[in-house]
Motif scaffolding. Structure first.
Motif, short mmCIF file in Angstrom:
data_model
loop_
_atom_site.label_atom_id
_atom_site.label_comp_id
_atom_site.label_asym_id
_atom_site.label_seq_id
_atom_site.Cartn_x
_atom_site.Cartn_y
_atom_site.Cartn_z
N GLU A 113 0.24 -1.53 0.16
CA GLU A 113 0.02 -0.11 -0.13
C GLU A 113 0.49 1.14 -0.24
O GLU A 113 1.87 1.11 1.01
CB GLU A 113 -0.65 -0.08 0.75
CG GLU A 113 -1.77 -1.23 1.13
CD GLU A 113 -2.43 -1.13 2.27
OE1 GLU A 113 -2.79 -0.48 3.39
OE2 GLU A 113 -2.50 -2.31 2.95
N LEU A 114 0.90 2.37 -1.03
CA LEU A 114 1.49 3.51 -0.79
C LEU A 114 0.41 4.66 -0.75
O LEU A 114 0.00 4.42 -1.03
CB LEU A 114 2.38 3.84 -2.70
CG LEU A 114 2.44 4.69 -2.62
CD1 LEU A 114 3.96 4.78 -2.39
CD2 LEU A 114 3.32 4.56 -4.66
N PHE A 115 2.03 5.11 0.34
CA PHE A 115 1.14 6.34 0.79
C PHE A 115 1.79 7.45 0.22
O PHE A 115 3.40 7.19 1.26
CB PHE A 115 0.84 6.85 2.38
CG PHE A 115 -0.33 5.55 2.74
CD1 PHE A 115 0.38 4.06 2.97
CD2 PHE A 115 -1.25 5.97 3.37
CE1 PHE A 115 -1.38 3.10 3.66
CE2 PHE A 115 -2.30 4.80 3.51
CZ PHE A 115 -1.94 4.15 3.77
N ASN A 116 1.34 8.23 -0.13
CA ASN A 116 2.44 10.10 -0.85
C ASN A 116 1.89 11.13 0.34
O ASN A 116 1.02 10.92 0.60
CB ASN A 116 2.65 10.78 -1.98
CG ASN A 116 2.72 9.01 -2.93
OD1 ASN A 116 2.29 9.19 -3.97
ND2 ASN A 116 3.48 8.39 -2.76
N PHE A 117 3.31 11.67 0.97
CA PHE A 117 2.68 12.71 1.52
C PHE A 117 3.39 14.15 1.05
O PHE A 117 4.19 13.80 0.13
CB PHE A 117 3.80 12.51 2.94
CG PHE A 117 2.87 11.86 4.07
CD1 PHE A 117 1.87 12.74 4.77
CD2 PHE A 117 3.14 10.62 4.37
CE1 PHE A 117 1.11 11.55 5.53
CE2 PHE A 117 1.65 10.13 4.36
CZ PHE A 117 1.20 9.93 5.37
N MET A 118 2.54 15.84 0.75
CA MET A 118 3.21 16.72 -0.03
C MET A 118 1.92 17.91 0.36
O MET A 118 1.35 17.52 1.11
CB MET A 118 3.35 16.14 -1.27
CG MET A 118 2.02 15.97 -1.92
SD MET A 118 1.98 15.35 -3.55
CE MET A 118 2.01 13.47 -2.76
N ALA A 119 2.76 18.67 0.10
CA ALA A 119 1.70 19.68 0.40
C ALA A 119 0.49 20.20 -1.47
O ALA A 119 1.08 19.39 -2.40
CB ALA A 119 2.34 21.09 0.59
N LYS A 120 -0.30 20.71 -0.58
CA LYS A 120 -1.80 21.08 -2.25
C LYS A 120 -0.19 21.13 -3.93
O LYS A 120 -1.23 20.52 -4.82
CB LYS A 120 -2.03 21.89 -2.43
CG LYS A 120 -2.04 23.14 -1.63
CD LYS A 120 -2.88 24.20 -1.88
CE LYS A 120 -2.41 25.59 -1.07
NZ LYS A 120 -3.89 26.66 -0.40
N ASP A 121 0.31 21.65 -4.11
CA ASP A 121 0.87 22.00 -4.99
C ASP A 121 1.73 21.00 -5.99
O ASP A 121 1.55 20.92 -7.07
CB ASP A 121 2.12 23.28 -5.09
CG ASP A 121 3.69 22.66 -3.97
OD1 ASP A 121 2.66 22.25 -2.51
OD2 ASP A 121 4.43 23.03 -4.21
N ASN A 122 1.55 19.95 -5.02
CA ASN A 122 2.14 18.72 -5.72
C ASN A 122 1.93 17.82 -5.78
O ASN A 122 1.46 17.19 -6.86
CB ASN A 122 3.46 18.18 -4.58
CG ASN A 122 4.98 19.05 -4.37
OD1 ASN A 122 5.46 18.46 -3.40
ND2 ASN A 122 5.11 19.55 -4.99
N VAL A 123 0.83 18.02 -6.50
CA VAL A 123 -0.76 17.04 -5.61
C VAL A 123 -0.82 16.73 -7.68
O VAL A 123 -0.59 14.81 -7.78
CB VAL A 123 -2.13 17.35 -5.53
CG1 VAL A 123 -3.37 16.66 -6.16
CG2 VAL A 123 -2.31 17.21 -4.17
N PRO A 124 -0.77 17.72 -8.66
CA PRO A 124 -1.22 16.74 -9.89
C PRO A 124 -0.01 15.99 -10.11
O PRO A 124 0.18 15.04 -11.13
CB PRO A 124 -0.78 18.26 -11.12
CG PRO A 124 -1.43 19.19 -9.99
CD PRO A 124 -0.65 18.77 -8.32
N PHE A 125 0.95 16.14 -9.54
CA PHE A 125 2.65 14.81 -9.73
C PHE A 125 2.73 14.34 -9.73
O PHE A 125 3.26 13.60 -10.25
CB PHE A 125 3.35 15.72 -10.24
CG PHE A 125 3.53 17.34 -10.60
CD1 PHE A 125 4.46 17.93 -12.09
CD2 PHE A 125 3.28 18.75 -9.99
CE1 PHE A 125 4.08 18.78 -12.10
CE2 PHE A 125 3.60 19.56 -9.52
CZ PHE A 125 3.81 19.99 -11.38
N HIS A 126 1.71 14.05 -8.58
CA HIS A 126 1.44 12.41 -8.37
C HIS A 126 0.06 12.04 -7.96
O HIS A 126 0.11 10.55 -8.44
CB HIS A 126 1.54 12.32 -6.55
CG HIS A 126 2.89 13.17 -5.88
ND1 HIS A 126 3.47 14.40 -5.92
CD2 HIS A 126 4.13 12.21 -5.44
CE1 HIS A 126 4.95 14.73 -5.53
NE2 HIS A 126 5.38 14.02 -4.95
#
Ligand SMILES: Nc1ncnc2c1ncn2[C@@H]1O[C@H](COP(=O)(O)OC(=O)[C@@H](N)CCS)[C@@H](O)[C@H]1O
Length: 921
Positions: A525-538
């Motif tokens: 199960e993959l969990f990615n953490f970031m802030a909103k500006d990174n969302v489209p790339f992930h």
């Protein structure tokens, strides 16, 4: 001493302890009985001791609490509930069967300490005027056994000496005179003397069912608590287990991370990873520095070194900062590695051969003054979608839309501020429209079953709704992963094609078995953490990259994106010196855990939030110092000062069990919040448990119980003398007066012991809550957790988060040395830190605005008018300060730019609020 001589005093002893404070159990009486009868229970009788122990245990944990409940219920409401009666019958049946099998005593052919203790416990059911005659009448063997003991000289003598022939009225009176707090079954709290519970301190109510379950878990810990796994190296997925792969966005190496970066990615992921480990899940947490791209090249130019030297320097700096913040990566790597080149190029070839790469000519911005193509982040201008005038070349910070830099209106080179020109170049594009069906079905499933923060869903859906467009993945730069395709080999991959592949290459540098994590979607199960500006790339570009290879990649299942953390009333700005950046936090002297706590307390989960020094002080001094720290220190100091650092016996009463249920309820909310990545709420659960702990201690005042009332203190002084007299009873022929003295002595001693035992329960339970808290705070404040556990001398096995609250510190466990956990932050300290990080206060865009240009003036007038409307709207809708203040700062900045463009002094400009109007008058 013959057994009956001992039994004589034993009966007196036990009757005193059991009957005067009837129904109130304290194990000490058993211990004294055992002491007196020591010779007869332990010498040469083999397994008998065990049998007696079992009976004593049964009496202490089942029979006595039951009789206690019965007497209390009968005394306060005049009746007993059906449940209580059923439970009582179960216990009586057990005794009836045992007395049928053993015609003399419960444990064999002689009367033992178990008979006497149990007999004393049962007195309320057999005494005069007992309301329980009907209940006991069905148990003939038990009745015979009871009468047999009663007729024995020591028992009848003890009864006579103490209370005459005991009646239930006396028991009732005795109970009503008890100083202990008790709660009637209708829920009303009843208190009597100075030992009573402080009823002004109220805890929320819990149901009978919750209380019963919490008590059952507390009483049978070994059945329920798993053992924490060891952390292996390398950590690899395991069959039949949940395998959790956690990534944090890879921070750029061109700068020191600020508090926003820290909460936006590494810290949030760290809390979740620590939580998963404490839940015994097989967890791998990887991160590293994002080292390619123009940002690095520019920084290298600024510092007069090579890009690689910049990467090395900043990779070290990031490593040092995250170490100070206690970010516990399983591996922290970087993107400038051979593995990165190999994996990024291999993925590219698969996309190329599968027909997902397009070739096209592009127009690019070139700064003729700097003599280079401008990477998206190095050009700014007006957003073509929302007209925000400071949009970056790749994305607009205001509307969030991705931008093609050439579409920016009035572009300007960030480096030299001159206007770039458009030049044509050949580039490679990922065919996102062709990949969209694959992405749609992946997201449909994972949006349903996975955890995607609501902003990440909204951002992703807005991309999909408009239909994906081909996206350029190559750049005319030197510092990056080389494009391997003939004709394009002078180019590198775009940093946003490259960066998420960094997660894979970093894992490959951690273990050569990395495919077990990354080509294993059914087990991982993959969990990615970031802030909103990174969302489209992930959520769009990286998943399309992987899906387009047609290999079985592990593609994002869960994505947690924060909003932005702002600084006071504006944004972090390294160039203006505004805000706290990496090493600054350490230099304040405030411990890393306090920073962690506050950042997580503020985590911008549903909207932007703002770091505020005043609030930082407030949360430290109120929540950490006065609430959490105070509770843990109080609990431990009591154990240390009043119980010789040893956890006392805990005999739970109703209110203790209710507390167990409350704590268990909050513990489960905590688990649910963290499992769903609601990290802000998890902190509040911790603080609630600690608040319950404080209220519990406050309500029960163990410091009064442990010292006794004034009268008791006076009696305590005489108790030793009386006790010496009492001991004579055991060894010499017993004159009546001596027996009276003995009984009186024991009565007083019994009361004191009972209060002390009660204090022991409260303190023992509080220490166990402190132990639970030490585990729950671990994801948030790992050092504080360690300190608490050292002070508690807690067993390492306590480090597991389980849905039941069970005792980890058992009676007799010796704790370490308590000391305060947190320091007060003084307002004067905060004032000077506020000044230090307030920045140079220069309007950032002043120099970039051409003076006297009519187009610029008209654009800025429009922007000022729009921003003014925005501020008014936010104020009229009574939005949060954290939203209004950045908007005002923006307005001020625009007005200053306008003033500059109009040739006025920008220093005289105000945001136009109420105070400013006054000044104008
Ligand atoms: N103000 C902010 N609040 C919260 N999170 C923020 C804020 N500003 C940025 N971020 C997040 O920090 C990380 C790292 O950002 P950085 O710019 O250093 O790096 C990148 O965005 C890329 N290198 C990531 C490649 S995977 C990021 O998640 C921001 O969203």
């Amino acid at each position: 001493m013959p057994v009956w001589a001992a039994s004589y005093s034993l009966c007196a002893n036990a009757v005193t302890c059991r009957c005067l404070p009837v129904g109130l159990q304290y194990k000490i009486s058993q211990d004294r009985c055992r002491y007196i009868l020591e010779d007869h229970t332990s010498t040469g009788q083999g397994g008998l001791t065990t049998v007696i122990d079992e009976w004593l245990e049964w009496e202490a944990t089942q029979l006595q609490p039951m009789i206690q409940k019965l007497c209390m219920s009968q005394t306060s409401t005049g009746k007993v509930t059906q449940n209580l009666e059923t439970e009582l019958k179960r216990l009586l049946s057990h005794l009836d069967n045992s007395t049928r099998n053993n015609p003399i005593g419960l444990t064999g052919s002689d009367i033992s300490v178990a008979d006497i203790v149990i007999w004393c416990s049962l007195l309320p059911l057999f005494c005069h005027e007992t309301p329980f005659t009907d209940v006991v009448s069905g148990y003939s063997h038990l009745q015979e056994w009871f009468q047999r003991i009663r007729q024995m000289a020591p028992a009848s003598a003890a009864l006579k000496q103490l209370k005459g022939d005991l009646s239930f009225r006396e028991i009732k009176m005795s109970l009503q005179a008890q100083p202990l707090f008790y709660q009637s079954s209708d829920g009303t709290k009843q208190t009597t003397t100075s030992h009573a519970v402080d009823s002004s301190v109220t805890l929320p109510s819990v149901s009978e069912e919750e209380t019963r379950k919490a008590e059952a878990a507390w009483n049978s810990p070994s059945d329920t608590v798993p053992i924490l796994r060891r952390r292996e190296v390398p950590i690899l997925p395991k069959d039949g287990e949940r395998n959790i792969l956690i990534t944090s966005a890879l921070p750029y190496v061109n700068n020191e991370p600020h508090l926003g970066n820290i909460i936006g990615c590494v810290l949030s992921a760290d809390v979740f990873a620590r939580f998963c480990r404490l839940r015994n899940l097989n967890t791998l947490y990887v991160c590293g520095t994002d080292e390619y791209g123009t940002a690095t090249e520019t920084k290298a130019m600024e510092e007069g070194v090579t890009p690689q030297e910049i990467c090395d320097k900043y990779n070290r700096l990031h490593t040092e900062i995250y170490k100070w913040f206690n970010i516990n990566f399983d591996y922290f790597g970087r993107t400038t590695t051979q593995a990165q080149t190999e994996i990024a190029q291999e993925i590219f070839w698969k996309l190329y051969h599968n027909g997902y790469i397009l070739k096209d000519r592009v127009e690019q911005l070139q700064c003729e003054k700097c003599n280079r193509f401008l990477a998206d982040r190095f050009v700014e201008g007006i957003c073509p979608f929302c007209m925000y005038e400071d949009a970056r070349g790749d994305q607009c910070d205001k509307c969030g839309k991705l931008i093609n830099a050439v579409e920016l209106k009035e572009p300007r080179c960030k480096q030299c501020n001159s206007r770039p020109v458009i030049k044509t170049s050949h580039h490679l594009f990922m065919d996102l429209p062709k990949l969209q069906p694959l992405l749609d079905s992946h997201l449909a499933e994972n949006f349903e079953h996975g955890l995607f923060s609501s902003n990440s869903k909204i951002i992703t859906k807005s991309w999909l709704r408009d239909g994906l467009k081909p996206r350029c993945i190559s750049r005319d730069l030197k510092w990056g992963t080389p494009v391997p395709l003939e004709g394009y080999t002078d180019k590198v991959f775009y940093v946003w094609y490259d960066a998420p592949i960094g997660y894979i290459s970093i894992t490959a540098n951690y273990t050569d078995q990395w495919k077990q994590w990354w080509l294993n979607p059914n087990k991982v199960e993959l969990f990615n953490f970031m802030a909103k500006d990174n969302v489209p790339f992930h959520s769009v570009i990286f998943p399309c990259t992987l899906l387009g290879t047609k290999d079985n990649w592990t593609v994002v299942n869960n994505l947690s994106a924060t909003e932005y953390l702002n600084y006071e009333d504006g944004k972090f700005s390294k160039s203006r010196g505004v805000g706290v950046f990496g090493r600054d936090a350490k230099n304040t002297g405030i411990p890393a855990d306090v920073w962690r706590f506050y950042l997580l307390y503020l985590r911008p989960e549903s909207q932007d939030s703002a770091f505020s020094w005043d609030d930082f002080l407030l949360k430290n001094n109120s929540e950490l110092l006065n609430n959490l720290g105070n509770f843990i220190n109080r609990a431990l100091m009591f154990v240390s000062n009043n119980f010789a650092s040893s956890i006392p016996d805990m005999v739970l009463q109703r209110e203790d069990k209710e507390l167990l249920a409350l704590v268990t309820k909050e513990l489960n909310l905590y688990i649910d919040n963290l499992a769903n990545i609601r990290l802000r709420d998890g902190i509040r659960n911790i603080l609630t448990i600690s608040r319950y702990g404080n209220q519990y201690i406050q309500a029960h005042k163990p410091w009064v119980k442990v010292k006794g009332t004034e009268i008791e203190k006076e009696r305590t002084k005489r108790i030793n003398v009386l006790n010496s007299a009492a001991m004579l009873v055991v060894y010499v022929d017993v004159p009546d007066d001596a027996t009276k003295t003995f009984c009186h002595s024991l009565t007083t001693l019994g009361t004191i012991i009972r209060h002390r035992a009660r204090a022991g329960t409260i303190v023992g339970l509080a220490a166990n809550i402190a132990c639970l808290l030490s585990v729950l705070v671990q994801p948030y404040m790992p050092e504080v957790s360690k300190t608490i556990q050292t002070q508690l001398n807690a067993p390492p096995s306590c480090n597991i988060i389980h849905h039941e609250f069970v005792p980890q510190l058992l009676p007799g466990h010796r704790i370490g040395k308590p000391s305060p956990l947190f320091q007060k932050i003084e307002p004067s300290t905060i004032e000077s830190l506020k000044q230090k990080f307030a920045g140079k206060q220069l309007p950032s865009k002043k120099t970039s605005v051409p003076v006297g240009d009519p187009n610029t003036i008209s654009r800025l007038e429009k922007a000022v008018a729009e921003q003014g409307n925005e501020v008014r709207r936010l104020k009229s809708e009574k939005k949060d300060k954290s939203e209004i203040e950045p908007a005002i700062a923006k307005l001020l900045d625009l007005k200053q730019q306008l003033a500059t463009a109009q040739g006025c002094d920008p220093g005289t400009v105000t945001s136009g609020g109420k105070k400013d109007k006054k000044k104008k008058k």
